[in-house]
Design a protein around this motif. Sequence first.
Motif, mmCIF file in Angstrom:
data_model
loop_
_atom_site.group_PDB
_atom_site.id
_atom_site.type_symbol
_atom_site.label_atom_id
_atom_site.label_comp_id
_atom_site.label_asym_id
_atom_site.label_seq_id
_atom_site.Cartn_x
_atom_site.Cartn_y
_atom_site.Cartn_z
ATOM 1 N N ILE A 37 0.833 -1.205 0.000
ATOM 2 C CA ILE A 37 0.000 0.000 0.000
ATOM 3 C C ILE A 37 0.864 1.250 0.000
ATOM 4 C CG2 ILE A 37 -1.624 1.363 1.388
ATOM 5 C CD1 ILE A 37 -2.851 -1.332 2.281
ATOM 6 N N ARG A 38 1.887 1.266 0.846
ATOM 7 C CA ARG A 38 2.778 2.432 0.899
ATOM 8 C C ARG A 38 3.548 2.597 -0.416
ATOM 9 N NH1 ARG A 38 3.746 0.879 6.848
ATOM 10 N NH2 ARG A 38 2.753 2.591 7.973
ATOM 11 N N ASP A 141 -10.483 3.757 5.293
ATOM 12 C CA ASP A 141 -10.471 3.026 4.027
ATOM 13 C C ASP A 141 -9.127 2.362 3.763
ATOM 14 O OD1 ASP A 141 -9.339 5.535 3.748
ATOM 15 O OD2 ASP A 141 -10.248 5.973 1.804
ATOM 16 N N VAL A 142 -8.044 2.935 4.289
ATOM 17 C CA VAL A 142 -6.723 2.311 4.156
ATOM 18 C C VAL A 142 -6.657 1.055 5.021
ATOM 19 C CG1 VAL A 142 -4.243 2.619 4.517
ATOM 20 C CG2 VAL A 142 -5.621 4.502 3.605
ATOM 21 N N VAL A 143 -7.183 1.143 6.239
ATOM 22 C CA VAL A 143 -7.249 -0.032 7.123
ATOM 23 C C VAL A 143 -8.079 -1.128 6.465
ATOM 24 C CG1 VAL A 143 -8.027 -0.899 9.361
ATOM 25 C CG2 VAL A 143 -6.953 1.351 9.213
ATOM 26 N N ALA A 144 -9.197 -0.741 5.855
ATOM 27 C CA ALA A 144 -10.084 -1.719 5.221
ATOM 28 C C ALA A 144 -9.386 -2.441 4.078
ATOM 29 C CB ALA A 144 -11.350 -1.025 4.710
ATOM 30 N N ASP A 197 -9.669 1.931 -4.505
ATOM 31 C CA ASP A 197 -9.962 2.478 -3.181
ATOM 32 C C ASP A 197 -8.829 3.355 -2.656
ATOM 33 O OD1 ASP A 197 -12.402 1.235 -3.176
ATOM 34 O OD2 ASP A 197 -11.775 -0.469 -1.952
ATOM 35 N N LEU A 198 -7.601 3.108 -3.125
ATOM 36 C CA LEU A 198 -6.437 3.871 -2.662
ATOM 37 C C LEU A 198 -6.082 5.032 -3.585
ATOM 38 C CD1 LEU A 198 -4.124 0.859 -1.717
ATOM 39 C CD2 LEU A 198 -5.280 2.377 -0.096
ATOM 40 N N ALA A 199 -6.813 5.176 -4.687
ATOM 41 C CA ALA A 199 -6.427 6.141 -5.720
ATOM 42 C C ALA A 199 -6.309 7.564 -5.195
ATOM 43 C CB ALA A 199 -7.424 6.081 -6.877
#
Length: 213
Positions: A37-38, A141-144, A197-199
């Motif tokens: 993610i990072r 949302d990042v946790v999800a 979701d991360l966009a």
Amino acid sequence: MASLATVADLEARIGRTLTTTEAARAEALLADASGLIRGYTRQHFEQVEDDVVQLTAAGSFIRLPQRPVTAVSSVVAISYAPVPDLTLPEGTWGWDGIDLIEVYPAASDVWVSLPESLYDAAGPGTFRITYDHGYADIPADVVAVCCRMVLSVLLAPTMAEGLVQERVGQYAYQYGQAAGQASPGATVRLSDADRDDLARYKRTSGTIAVRVR
């Protein structure tokens, strides 16, 4: 750097305590998912105070790489001959309150302490910035997304990647008939849904950043 989600976050989503086998893998999978993610977003997310980065300006503007920026405490011009390092005084730079710093031109009514030969010059191109950034709490949302990546692997009946159907005796398990619904295997991956979701966190452009510490 801590993982973006915890074992407790995983357990809250499945409504039970992880088994011994699941718990043995959970921390490593959380770390892997957090790293992906990072890497994709180029964001750290967690709060950092007095972070120091060296940046190359685009003209007179410097885009800070980590968001949200909560404070900018110092801007230092690097290799600005004849002064190797010059801490810019108040009034010679400004922060827009978001993530952009503007360094004002080297004019005599702004830069009152520069050698006469440097007034109206193009100015330095590289700066050392000290600033605070990050979230007090990792965004939900990042946790999800992190939990979804981990649970898709952790709860899969098999670690055989790409398996669509498995049969053991009279027991058969169908992973799915649509594209991309095979077993995820033993390692986490970012799916297209995860990227969507991360966009909003993804940095696509900015000044060149080199981590100092």
